[in-house]
Design a protein around this motif. Structure first.
Motif, PDB file in Angstrom:
ATOM      1  N   TYR A  39     -15.586 -26.856  17.642  1.00  0.00           N
ATOM      2  CA  TYR A  39     -15.684 -26.028  16.440  1.00  0.00           C
ATOM      3  C   TYR A  39     -16.506 -24.801  16.780  1.00  0.00           C
ATOM      4  CZ  TYR A  39     -16.092 -24.658  11.569  1.00  0.00           C
ATOM      5  OH  TYR A  39     -16.008 -23.964  10.379  1.00  0.00           O
ATOM      6  N   ARG A  40     -15.921 -23.658  16.603  1.00  0.00           N
ATOM      7  CA  ARG A  40     -16.614 -22.399  16.885  1.00  0.00           C
ATOM      8  C   ARG A  40     -16.674 -21.572  15.609  1.00  0.00           C
ATOM      9  NH1 ARG A  40     -18.310 -22.071  21.894  1.00  0.00           N
ATOM     10  NH2 ARG A  40     -17.093 -23.133  23.474  1.00  0.00           N
ATOM     11  N   LEU A  41     -17.821 -20.994  15.393  1.00  0.00           N
ATOM     12  CA  LEU A  41     -18.049 -20.194  14.192  1.00  0.00           C
ATOM     13  C   LEU A  41     -18.333 -18.763  14.629  1.00  0.00           C
ATOM     14  CD1 LEU A  41     -18.273 -20.955  11.176  1.00  0.00           C
ATOM     15  CD2 LEU A  41     -20.716 -21.128  11.497  1.00  0.00           C
ATOM     16  N   GLY A  42     -17.576 -17.822  14.106  1.00  0.00           N
ATOM     17  CA  GLY A  42     -17.814 -16.416  14.411  1.00  0.00           C
ATOM     18  C   GLY A  42     -18.953 -15.870  13.568  1.00  0.00           C
ATOM     19  N   PRO A  43     -19.525 -14.743  13.997  1.00  0.00           N
ATOM     20  CA  PRO A  43     -20.651 -14.159  13.258  1.00  0.00           C
ATOM     21  C   PRO A  43     -20.324 -13.827  11.800  1.00  0.00           C
ATOM     22  CG  PRO A  43     -20.413 -13.102  15.391  1.00  0.00           C
ATOM     23  CD  PRO A  43     -19.222 -14.003  15.221  1.00  0.00           C
ATOM     24  N   GLY A  44     -19.147 -13.298  11.535  1.00  0.00           N
ATOM     25  CA  GLY A  44     -18.789 -12.951  10.155  1.00  0.00           C
ATOM     26  C   GLY A  44     -18.775 -14.176   9.248  1.00  0.00           C
ATOM     27  N   THR A  45     -18.137 -15.233   9.728  1.00  0.00           N
ATOM     28  CA  THR A  45     -18.088 -16.477   8.960  1.00  0.00           C
ATOM     29  C   THR A  45     -19.479 -17.056   8.787  1.00  0.00           C
ATOM     30  OG1 THR A  45     -15.871 -16.920   9.797  1.00  0.00           O
ATOM     31  CG2 THR A  45     -17.062 -18.794   8.873  1.00  0.00           C
ATOM     32  N   LEU A  46     -20.270 -17.019   9.851  1.00  0.00           N
ATOM     33  CA  LEU A  46     -21.637 -17.547   9.781  1.00  0.00           C
ATOM     34  C   LEU A  46     -22.438 -16.819   8.710  1.00  0.00           C
ATOM     35  CD1 LEU A  46     -24.071 -19.223  10.805  1.00  0.00           C
ATOM     36  CD2 LEU A  46     -24.539 -17.308  12.341  1.00  0.00           C
ATOM     37  N   TYR A  47     -22.491 -15.508   8.778  1.00  0.00           N
ATOM     38  CA  TYR A  47     -23.368 -14.769   7.862  1.00  0.00           C
ATOM     39  C   TYR A  47     -22.840 -14.777   6.425  1.00  0.00           C
ATOM     40  CZ  TYR A  47     -26.195 -13.660  11.846  1.00  0.00           C
ATOM     41  OH  TYR A  47     -27.015 -13.773  12.946  1.00  0.00           O
ATOM     42  N   ASP A  48     -21.524 -14.809   6.237  1.00  0.00           N
ATOM     43  CA  ASP A  48     -20.979 -14.968   4.879  1.00  0.00           C
ATOM     44  C   ASP A  48     -21.426 -16.309   4.290  1.00  0.00           C
ATOM     45  OD1 ASP A  48     -19.671 -12.542   4.971  1.00  0.00           O
ATOM     46  OD2 ASP A  48     -17.673 -13.397   5.308  1.00  0.00           O
ATOM     47  N   ASN A  49     -21.328 -17.354   5.107  1.00  0.00           N
ATOM     48  CA  ASN A  49     -21.725 -18.685   4.635  1.00  0.00           C
ATOM     49  C   ASN A  49     -23.228 -18.803   4.460  1.00  0.00           C
ATOM     50  OD1 ASN A  49     -19.476 -20.898   4.401  1.00  0.00           O
ATOM     51  ND2 ASN A  49     -18.843 -19.481   6.008  1.00  0.00           N
ATOM     52  N   LEU A  50     -24.006 -18.206   5.345  1.00  0.00           N
ATOM     53  CA  LEU A  50     -25.471 -18.235   5.178  1.00  0.00           C
ATOM     54  C   LEU A  50     -25.877 -17.568   3.871  1.00  0.00           C
ATOM     55  CD1 LEU A  50     -26.866 -17.562   8.763  1.00  0.00           C
ATOM     56  CD2 LEU A  50     -27.248 -19.612   7.363  1.00  0.00           C
ATOM     57  N   LYS A  51     -25.233 -16.437   3.542  1.00  0.00           N
ATOM     58  CA  LYS A  51     -25.555 -15.762   2.276  1.00  0.00           C
ATOM     59  C   LYS A  51     -25.271 -16.689   1.096  1.00  0.00           C
ATOM     60  CE  LYS A  51     -24.749 -11.752  -0.636  1.00  0.00           C
ATOM     61  NZ  LYS A  51     -25.394 -12.461  -1.711  1.00  0.00           N
ATOM     62  N   LYS A  52     -24.107 -17.353   1.113  1.00  0.00           N
ATOM     63  CA  LYS A  52     -23.770 -18.280   0.029  1.00  0.00           C
ATOM     64  C   LYS A  52     -24.770 -19.433  -0.032  1.00  0.00           C
ATOM     65  CE  LYS A  52     -18.852 -17.348   0.379  1.00  0.00           C
ATOM     66  NZ  LYS A  52     -17.583 -17.843   0.910  1.00  0.00           N
ATOM     67  N   LEU A  53     -25.119 -19.974   1.125  1.00  0.00           N
ATOM     68  CA  LEU A  53     -26.073 -21.085   1.163  1.00  0.00           C
ATOM     69  C   LEU A  53     -27.448 -20.652   0.670  1.00  0.00           C
ATOM     70  CD1 LEU A  53     -24.969 -22.683   4.541  1.00  0.00           C
ATOM     71  CD2 LEU A  53     -24.699 -23.672   2.251  1.00  0.00           C
ATOM     72  N   MET A  54     -27.841 -19.426   0.969  1.00  0.00           N
ATOM     73  CA  MET A  54     -29.123 -18.915   0.480  1.00  0.00           C
ATOM     74  C   MET A  54     -29.064 -18.682  -1.030  1.00  0.00           C
ATOM     75  SD  MET A  54     -30.194 -16.512   3.683  1.00  0.00           S
ATOM     76  CE  MET A  54     -31.761 -16.006   3.013  1.00  0.00           C
ATOM     77  N   ASP A  55     -27.949 -18.155  -1.517  1.00  0.00           N
ATOM     78  CA  ASP A  55     -27.779 -17.960  -2.964  1.00  0.00           C
ATOM     79  C   ASP A  55     -27.845 -19.291  -3.708  1.00  0.00           C
ATOM     80  OD1 ASP A  55     -27.490 -15.234  -2.560  1.00  0.00           O
ATOM     81  OD2 ASP A  55     -25.302 -15.237  -2.819  1.00  0.00           O
ATOM     82  N   GLN A  56     -27.348 -20.355  -3.061  1.00  0.00           N
ATOM     83  CA  GLN A  56     -27.340 -21.689  -3.663  1.00  0.00           C
ATOM     84  C   GLN A  56     -28.641 -22.452  -3.396  1.00  0.00           C
ATOM     85  OE1 GLN A  56     -23.875 -22.914  -1.581  1.00  0.00           O
ATOM     86  NE2 GLN A  56     -22.469 -22.098  -3.104  1.00  0.00           N
ATOM     87  N   LYS A  57     -29.580 -21.798  -2.715  1.00  0.00           N
ATOM     88  CA  LYS A  57     -30.900 -22.385  -2.408  1.00  0.00           C
ATOM     89  C   LYS A  57     -30.805 -23.616  -1.501  1.00  0.00           C
ATOM     90  CE  LYS A  57     -33.013 -19.659  -5.474  1.00  0.00           C
ATOM     91  NZ  LYS A  57     -32.634 -18.317  -5.242  1.00  0.00           N
ATOM     92  N   LEU A  58     -29.785 -23.650  -0.636  1.00  0.00           N
ATOM     93  CA  LEU A  58     -29.648 -24.737   0.331  1.00  0.00           C
ATOM     94  C   LEU A  58     -30.248 -24.352   1.678  1.00  0.00           C
ATOM     95  CD1 LEU A  58     -26.010 -25.926  -0.471  1.00  0.00           C
ATOM     96  CD2 LEU A  58     -28.183 -26.704  -1.450  1.00  0.00           C
ATOM     97  N   VAL A  59     -30.361 -23.046   1.901  1.00  0.00           N
ATOM     98  CA  VAL A  59     -30.951 -22.492   3.118  1.00  0.00           C
ATOM     99  C   VAL A  59     -31.863 -21.353   2.688  1.00  0.00           C
ATOM    100  CG1 VAL A  59     -30.421 -21.201   5.247  1.00  0.00           C
ATOM    101  CG2 VAL A  59     -28.998 -23.145   4.599  1.00  0.00           C
ATOM    102  N   MET A  60     -32.938 -21.150   3.434  1.00  0.00           N
ATOM    103  CA  MET A  60     -33.865 -20.052   3.139  1.00  0.00           C
ATOM    104  C   MET A  60     -34.267 -19.354   4.427  1.00  0.00           C
ATOM    105  SD  MET A  60     -37.377 -22.227   2.483  1.00  0.00           S
ATOM    106  CE  MET A  60     -38.607 -21.140   3.164  1.00  0.00           C
ATOM    107  N   ASP A  61     -34.824 -18.168   4.278  1.00  0.00           N
ATOM    108  CA  ASP A  61     -35.425 -17.465   5.410  1.00  0.00           C
ATOM    109  C   ASP A  61     -36.724 -18.154   5.778  1.00  0.00           C
ATOM    110  OD1 ASP A  61     -33.839 -15.138   6.005  1.00  0.00           O
ATOM    111  OD2 ASP A  61     -34.511 -14.285   4.108  1.00  0.00           O
ATOM    112  N   VAL A  62     -37.008 -18.233   7.054  1.00  0.00           N
ATOM    113  CA  VAL A  62     -38.318 -18.713   7.489  1.00  0.00           C
ATOM    114  C   VAL A  62     -39.296 -17.562   7.249  1.00  0.00           C
ATOM    115  CG1 VAL A  62     -39.690 -19.455   9.473  1.00  0.00           C
ATOM    116  CG2 VAL A  62     -37.344 -20.260   9.216  1.00  0.00           C
TER     117      VAL A  62
END
Length: 115
Positions: free
Chosen positions: A42-65
């Motif tokens: 499974y390989r994740l490209g940068p665009g997919t990664l950062y789009d998903n990170l933004k969604k995860l941060m909006d949903q409060k599942l991931v945060m910035d350190v």
């Protein structure tokens, strides 16, 4: 993203949360960890990664350190799974266990053919 126990996570979300389960990582580190954990399947490209990170941060599942937790010379942005993210990942693991148990049971069953 408070998903119900029946709502599967997308493959990208699942892999990102798995990558962040044991340590804080920067974007490229997440991509590398996903490739390592999936043995390259499974390989994740940068665009997919950062789009998903933004969604995860909006949903409060991931945060910035917080910057204060990083070495002074570190300029990359690091990500951390939140307690809510850990709960969602745990629920997904449990859901997947149930799916696997059902699949294993069904594979063992031998049903006669209707003629």
């Amino acid at each position: 993203m408070k998903t119900s126990s029946n709502s599967p996570l997308s493959a990208a979300t699942l892999h990102i949360l798995l990558a962040l389960a044991s340590e804080d990582l920067h974007g490229y580190g997440i991509i590398q960890e996903i490739a390592r954990q999936s043995q390259g399947s499974y390989r994740l490209g940068p665009g997919t990664l950062y789009d998903n990170l933004k969604k995860l941060m909006d949903q409060k599942l991931v945060m910035d350190v917080p910057r204060s937790a990083l070495p002074k010379d570190e300029e990359r942005r690091f990500y951390r799974m939140t307690p809510s993210g850990r709960e969602v990942l745990a629920a997904e693991v449990e859901r997947m266990r149930d799916v696997i148990a059902t699949a294993q049971s069904r594979l063992k069953e031998r049903r006669p053919r209707n003629a």
